[in-house]
Write a protein that holds these residues in place. Structure first.
Motif, PDB file in Angstrom:
ATOM      1  N   GLY A 317       0.792  -1.215   0.000  1.00 15.88           N
ATOM      2  CA  GLY A 317       0.000   0.000   0.000  1.00 15.88           C
ATOM      3  C   GLY A 317       0.825   1.266   0.000  1.00 15.88           C
ATOM      4  N   LEU A 318       2.052   1.208  -0.507  1.00 15.07           N
ATOM      5  CA  LEU A 318       2.943   2.363  -0.510  1.00 15.07           C
ATOM      6  C   LEU A 318       3.341   2.697  -1.942  1.00 15.07           C
ATOM      7  N   LYS A 319       3.502   3.969  -2.199  1.00 14.74           N
ATOM      8  CA  LYS A 319       3.873   4.447  -3.517  1.00 14.74           C
ATOM      9  C   LYS A 319       5.378   4.367  -3.701  1.00 14.74           C
ATOM     10  N   TYR A 320       5.808   4.166  -4.947  1.00 18.21           N
ATOM     11  CA  TYR A 320       7.232   4.087  -5.251  1.00 18.21           C
ATOM     12  C   TYR A 320       7.832   5.484  -5.213  1.00 18.21           C
ATOM     13  N   ILE A 321       8.903   5.659  -4.448  1.00 16.43           N
ATOM     14  CA  ILE A 321       9.548   6.970  -4.322  1.00 16.43           C
ATOM     15  C   ILE A 321      11.002   6.923  -4.749  1.00 16.43           C
ATOM     16  N   GLY A 322      11.425   5.882  -5.411  1.00  8.06           N
ATOM     17  CA  GLY A 322      12.811   5.782  -5.849  1.00  8.06           C
ATOM     18  C   GLY A 322      13.571   4.755  -5.038  1.00  8.06           C
ATOM     19  N   GLU A 323      14.777   4.480  -5.488  1.00 11.66           N
ATOM     20  CA  GLU A 323      15.610   3.518  -4.796  1.00 11.66           C
ATOM     21  C   GLU A 323      16.005   4.034  -3.415  1.00 11.66           C
ATOM     22  N   ALA A 324      16.180   3.101  -2.492  1.00  7.90           N
ATOM     23  CA  ALA A 324      16.590   3.479  -1.147  1.00  7.90           C
ATOM     24  C   ALA A 324      18.013   4.040  -1.162  1.00  7.90           C
ATOM     25  N   PHE A 325      18.271   5.011  -0.299  1.00  7.34           N
ATOM     26  CA  PHE A 325      19.591   5.638  -0.238  1.00  7.34           C
ATOM     27  C   PHE A 325      20.589   4.686   0.400  1.00  7.34           C
ATOM     28  N   THR A 326      21.679   4.441  -0.292  1.00  9.86           N
ATOM     29  CA  THR A 326      22.749   3.586   0.212  1.00  9.86           C
ATOM     30  C   THR A 326      24.026   4.398   0.271  1.00  9.86           C
ATOM     31  N   PRO A 327      24.537   4.696   1.445  1.00 11.29           N
ATOM     32  CA  PRO A 327      25.751   5.518   1.530  1.00 11.29           C
ATOM     33  C   PRO A 327      26.948   4.795   0.942  1.00 11.29           C
ATOM     34  N   VAL A 328      27.918   5.585   0.463  1.00  9.26           N
ATOM     35  CA  VAL A 328      29.131   5.021  -0.131  1.00  9.26           C
ATOM     36  C   VAL A 328      29.974   4.401   0.974  1.00  9.26           C
ATOM     37  N   MET A 329      30.522   3.221   0.686  1.00  6.82           N
ATOM     38  CA  MET A 329      31.356   2.536   1.676  1.00  6.82           C
ATOM     39  C   MET A 329      32.658   3.289   1.865  1.00  6.82           C
ATOM     40  N   PRO A 330      33.156   3.388   3.090  1.00  8.46           N
ATOM     41  CA  PRO A 330      34.434   4.097   3.322  1.00  8.46           C
ATOM     42  C   PRO A 330      35.584   3.316   2.705  1.00  8.46           C
ATOM     43  N   PRO A 331      36.677   4.015   2.345  1.00  5.35           N
ATOM     44  CA  PRO A 331      37.818   3.309   1.736  1.00  5.35           C
ATOM     45  C   PRO A 331      38.479   2.373   2.741  1.00  5.35           C
ATOM     46  N   ALA A 332      39.226   1.421   2.201  1.00  6.78           N
ATOM     47  CA  ALA A 332      39.923   0.464   3.076  1.00  6.78           C
ATOM     48  C   ALA A 332      41.007   1.179   3.878  1.00  6.78           C
ATOM     49  N   PRO A 333      41.257   0.770   5.110  1.00  5.45           N
ATOM     50  CA  PRO A 333      42.300   1.428   5.918  1.00  5.45           C
ATOM     51  C   PRO A 333      43.681   1.230   5.300  1.00  5.45           C
ATOM     52  N   GLN A 334      44.529   2.259   5.403  1.00  2.65           N
ATOM     53  CA  GLN A 334      45.860   2.191   4.821  1.00  2.65           C
ATOM     54  C   GLN A 334      46.763   1.284   5.664  1.00  2.65           C
ATOM     55  N   ASN A 335      47.793   0.778   4.998  1.00  2.00           N
ATOM     56  CA  ASN A 335      48.754  -0.091   5.691  1.00  2.00           C
ATOM     57  C   ASN A 335      49.628   0.721   6.648  1.00  2.00           C
ATOM     58  N   GLU A 336      50.127   0.074   7.672  1.00  2.00           N
ATOM     59  CA  GLU A 336      51.013   0.739   8.623  1.00  2.00           C
ATOM     60  C   GLU A 336      52.348   1.104   7.944  1.00  2.00           C
ATOM     61  N   TYR A 337      52.971   2.214   8.412  1.00  2.00           N
ATOM     62  CA  TYR A 337      54.252   2.645   7.852  1.00  2.00           C
ATOM     63  C   TYR A 337      55.319   1.602   8.203  1.00  2.00           C
ATOM     64  N   PRO A 338      56.190   1.242   7.253  1.00  2.00           N
ATOM     65  CA  PRO A 338      57.188   0.195   7.553  1.00  2.00           C
ATOM     66  C   PRO A 338      58.116   0.616   8.698  1.00  2.00           C
ATOM     67  N   SER A 339      58.325  -0.306   9.601  1.00  2.00           N
ATOM     68  CA  SER A 339      59.156  -0.018  10.775  1.00  2.00           C
ATOM     69  C   SER A 339      60.641  -0.042  10.401  1.00  2.00           C
TER      70      SER A 339
END
Length: 381
Positions: A317-339
Motif C-alpha cells: 500500500g505504498l507508492k514508489y519513491i525511488g531507490e533506497a539511499f545507500t551511503p558510499v562505503m568508506p575506503p579500506a584502511p591504509q597499511n602501517e608505515y614500515p618499521s
C-alpha cells in the motif's frame, strides 16, 4: 453462480493471474471466494469485486469492492463517514468561565484572519466515494466496512508514508498529522491506488447517453456492448490501448473539483473520446494474455485477454519513491608505515648516561672554542 449474482468469478481471475505469475495460491483463492460469498449473502450489493490484498506488519487486509443497490446502505455510509471537523466540534471544552472573565477585564485584539472553508467530501456513489470497500484480516472472519474518505484525508495521505499494522483502530502517528485512524488511512490509500492503477482495454467502457458532457461531470461509465476485444499482441506492445476508467484524484482531494469560494466556474475541460475498432492483422493467440504492471504503485497489475480484463493489487500500500539511499562505503584502511631504525622509539637514558652525555657535550664545546681562538691568532699574525 447465476447471471444476476454479484458474486465475482474469483476462479477465472486466479487462472489468468496464474498465467502472469501472480495470485494468492489455489488454497487461499478458494477461501477468498467463500469469504466473498459470505459478504454477498449479508450485504445488499449490486456488484462485488475482489480488489486485492494489502500487507501489514501484524496482519494483512483482504479488500473487497462493492456497490450497493439504489437506496441500500446509504445510512450506514453516512454514519461511517463522519469527518474530523465533526469530531472536533464534539470535543469542545465546556469550562470557559475563567477565560471569559479575563477577556471581559482586558479584551485582546481580535484577528481578522479567516481560514479557508473546508473542502466538502464527495457524496455516495460519486468520485472517491463511488464504491464501498470492505476488509477482513483472514477469510472466514467478519467483513468490516471502511468509512467514506474525505479530501483532507487524501491530501494528508499524500504527505506521509506509513506501513499498515493490520489493526483498523490503530492511530496513525505521523507528521503532518493524519486526520483519522488506520481505517481512514487505509481507505485513502485504496482510493489513491484505484485512481492511479485501474485500467481497462480501450473501448471496453463507454459513457452513458445521459452523461452531462456540458457540465464536465463524466463520472459514470458502462460496459460497451459493441466491444469486440483487442489483439493481445498490440496490447502487450503499446500502452495507448490501455485507458484509466477510474477518475483521477485532483490536488483538492476530490475527483470532481468544487469551488469552495462559491464563485462561478471558469473553464471546463472537454475530452473527446474516439472509439478505435481495428481488426487485428494476422492470427490472434487463443490463450495468450497481456499483463500490465504499475511502476508507480508496486503490486498493482492488470491483465487483458479478448473481452476479459481484470485489476488486482497485492502489496504494502505504498507508492514508489525511488531507490533506497545507500551511503558510499568508506575506503579500506591504509597499511602501517614500515618499521625502521629512523622511526623506532628509543628507550629513555638513565641519569648516569645523561650526565656522561652532558660532560661529553661540554668537552666538545670547549674544544671548539680553543680551535676558534687558535685560528683567530694565526690570522692576526
Amino acid at each position: 453462480m447465476s447471471v444476476d449474482s454479484p458474486l465475482p468469478n474469483v476462479g477465472e481471475l486466479a487462472f489468468f493471474l496464474e498465467q502472469a505469475g501472480l495470485g494468492l495460491g489455489k488454497e487461499e483463492t478458494v477461501r477468498v471466494f467463500l469469504a466473498l460469498k459470505q459478504l454477498v449473502d449479508t450485504q445488499c450489493l449490486m456488484r462485488c469485486r475482489f480488489w486485492g490484498k494489502i500487507l501489514g506488519t501484524q496482519s494483512n487486509y483482504l479488500v473487497a469492492e462493492g456497490e450497493f443497490r439504489e437506496g441500500e446502505g446509504e445510512e450506514e455510509e453516512e454514519e461511517a463517514g463522519q469527518t474530523p471537523e465533526d469530531v472536533e466540534r464534539e470535543e469542545e471544552p465546556d469550562d470557559k468561565d475563567e477565560a471569559e472573565l479575563v477577556e471581559a477585564a482586558d479584551p485582546p485584539p481580535k484577528s481578522t484572519y479567516k481560514p479557508p472553508p473546508p473542502v466538502p467530501k464527495e457524496g455516495n456513489h460519486t468520485g472517491t466515494n463511488k464504491f464501498t470497500y470492505f476488509v477482513c484480516q483472514e477469510p472466514g472472519m467478519s467483513w468490516v466496512r471502511l468509512p467514506m474518505v474525505t479530501p483532507a484525508q487524501i491530501i494528508a495521505a499524500r504527505k506521509i508514508r506509513k506501513f499498515f499494522t493490520g489493526r483498523l483502530e490503530a492511530p496513525v502517528i505521523s507528521y503532518p498529522p493524519f486526520p483519522g485512524n488506520e481505517a481512514n488511512y487505509l481507505r485513502a490509500q485504496i482510493a489513491r491506488i484505484s485512481a492511479g492503477t485501474h485500467v481497462s482495454p480501450l473501448g471496453f467502457y463507454q459513457f452513458g447517453e445521459d452523461e452531462g458532457e456540458d457540465e464536465g461531470l463524466r463520472d459514470t461509465y458502462e460496459e460497451n456492448p459493441n466491444f469486440e476485444g483487442l489483439h493481445v499482441g498490440e496490447m502487450a506492445e503499446s500502452l495507448n490501448l490501455w485507458v484509466h476508467h477510474v477518475q483521477h484524484i485532483l490536488t483538492q482531494g476530490r475527483c470532481i473539483w468544487v469551488n469552495v469560494t462559491k464563485k462561478p466556474d471558469e473553464g471546463e475541460e472537454e475530452a473527446d473520446d474516439e472509439e478505435r475498432e481495428e481488426e487485428p492483422e494476422g492470427p490472434e493467440p487463443e490463450y495468450a494474455i497481456a499483463v500490465l504492471r504499475s511502476n508507480l504503485w508496486p503490486g498493482a497489475h492488470a491483465y487483458s485477454t479478448g473481452k476479459n480484463f481484470g485489476n488486482i493489487y497485492i502489496g504494502w500500500g505504498l507508492k514508489y519513491i525511488g531507490e533506497a539511499f545507500t551511503p558510499v562505503m568508506p575506503p579500506a584502511p591504509q597499511n602501517e608505515y614500515p618499521s625502521g631504525p629512523e622511526i623506532t622509539e628509543a628507550l629513555d637514558p638513565s641519569v648516569e648516561e645523561e650526565q656522561a652525555l652532558k660532560a661529553a657535550m661540554e668537552e666538545q664545546d670547549a674544544a671548539l672554542e680553543e680551535t676558534e681562538e687558535l685560528e683567530e691568532d694565526e690570522e692576526d699574525d
